[in-house]
Design an enzyme around this catalytic site. Structure first.
Site: not given
Ligand code: ACO
Length: 387
Positions: A267, A323
């Protein structure tokens, strides 16, 4: 030779990494500590006690609703869920193999033509349009999914909340309460995430004094990429490719030799595990315990463990992002894999619209500059002499 670069500020880091673009009071992210707050409320607390509709109210209005305020919003949002008939006709004319994400992007743009307030940028009109879009994009997805499989679209049920109504429109069966709750929590967890790429795209469009539908169309186009909103689909494709827990390790080792990225890991902002992962794991665990179908959950768990122990991933602070567990959760709910990005949009529409409200309330055109690295002062050569 002109010296045009001399007056320019130093360029930002590639991909604007680490840059703070503007003030915002919508969500707070601390990537080092793994904290996410919506309007000052910790995401874990909201996931435990709140609902998606309540969080939509919070993000749009800045405070948690009273019972009366929530009821008023529910009445309003449920009354504006149905799609204009023209949109359903258009959905029927689209190719069955069209990407659902592209269908949703096009539909958001087309919905503007049927919205009575599409060109009205007043705060009250924008709030009403956001409410309509929230319900309409869920209907777009459910209807397109049914149409492409040769079924009739199913009308919404005003007695159901957003998540349960979506499952109803998708399956035409009474939604299982545990499934509806898990989907509601998923929608709550993804509703906003400060200046992510799609939200930033929405704000750039809004900053030109364009309209809400245009801003959300920009956001949807930006969400479509596999480094952002399509990563959830890619994550499920990778779990399906792995197939069973015993294959995780060989799959991971092989991927490292080819330089393949693990989808759902890493991320830009979080350097620790994404704070939304734990509530997702909790819901997923409840679902798989009820159904007994643990396969995808177990694969995800094992892959996360292996990545955590791997020096390459550890050195780069690469952890599970939102996700990673969203993928098996949506799969366990029976949602088709190629619609996962649209599920993300069904949630993020709330954050996108809240950011458009904020941008328009105190606007200045977003217009950065480039660091030009090409040549200068080239001689003009007539076309017949070039080559
Ligand atoms: N698997 C393997 N290696 C990775 C991964 C990954 N998932 N993510 C990053 N890396 C490596 C890169 O190869 C790079 O290595 P290097 O230093 O040897 O060059 C390093 O980590 C940094 O990667 P960047 O791409 O520079 O990091 P950036 O902050 O630009 O990217 C991103 C973040 C795009 C999310 C990245 O981690 C990624 O591609 N992850 C997989 C896709 C994904 O899950 N996206 C969803 C993000 S969350 C969301 O949008 C909701």
């Amino acid at each position: 030779m002109s010296d045009v670069t001399a007056t320019k500020p130093a360029p930002a880091a590639k991909g604007m990494a680490g840059m703070v673009i503007s003030d915002s009071s919508i969500s707070f992210v601390d990537g080092a500590a793994g904290i996410l707050e919506y309007r000052g409320h910790d995401i874990r607390q909201l996931a435990e006690h709140s609902s998606f509709e309540e969080v939509a109210y919070l993000l749009w209005n800045g405070h948690l609703p009273t019972a009366a305020e929530l009821e008023e919003m529910r009445m309003e949002s449920r009354s504006c869920r149905p799609l204009p008939g023209e949109i359903v006709t258009i959905l029927r004319q689209l190719p069955n193999d069209a990407s659902p994400t592209a269908v949703m992007r096009s539909s958001i743009s087309i919905l503007a033509h049927y919205d009575p307030e599409s060109e009205d940028n007043s705060p009250a009109a924008n709030r009403r349009k956001a409410c309509r879009l929230l319900g309409q994009i869920a209907a777009v997805l459910a209807h397109f999914e049914r149409i492409r499989n040769g079924h009739y679209p199913i009308e919404q049920r005003a007695d159901l909340d957003h998540a349960a109504n979506f499952l109803w429109m998708l399956n035409g069966a009474e939604p299982d309460p545990m499934a509806a709750k898990a989907l509601d929590q998923y929608l709550l967890l993804l509703a906003d995430h400060e200046f992510n790429a799609s939200t930033f795209a929405a704000r750039v469009t809004a900053s030109t004094d364009s309209d809400l539908h245009s801003a959300i169309t920009s956001a949807m186009g930006t969400l479509k990429g596999p480094l952002h909103g399509a990563a959830v689909q890619e994550a499920m494709v990778q779990f399906l490719e792995i197939g069973e827990s015993s294959n995780v390790e060989p799959w991971f080792i092989k991927g490292k030799t080819t330089g393949r990225r693990v989808m759902g890991i890493g991320h830009r902002v979080y350097k620790v595990r994404d704070p939304r992962a734990e509530p997702l794991v909790h819901n997923l665990e409840m679902l798989v315990n009820a159904t007994g179908e643990r396969q995808w959950f177990d694969i995800a768990r094992r892959l996360e463990e292996i990545a955590k122990e791997d020096p390459y991933f550890r050195d780069r602070n690469l952890s599970a992002n939102v996700d990673f567990y969203s993928a098996p959760l949506l799969y366990s709910l029976g949602i088709p894999v190629d619609t996962f990005t649209c599920m993300f949009a069904m949630s993020r529409i709330v954050g996108w619209t809240a950011h458009v409200f904020e941008q328009m309330a105190d606007n200045r055109l977003i217009r950065p500059q480039s660091n030009y690295v090409g040549p200068h002062d080239l001689p003009w050569v007539p076309i017949e002499e070039r080559g």
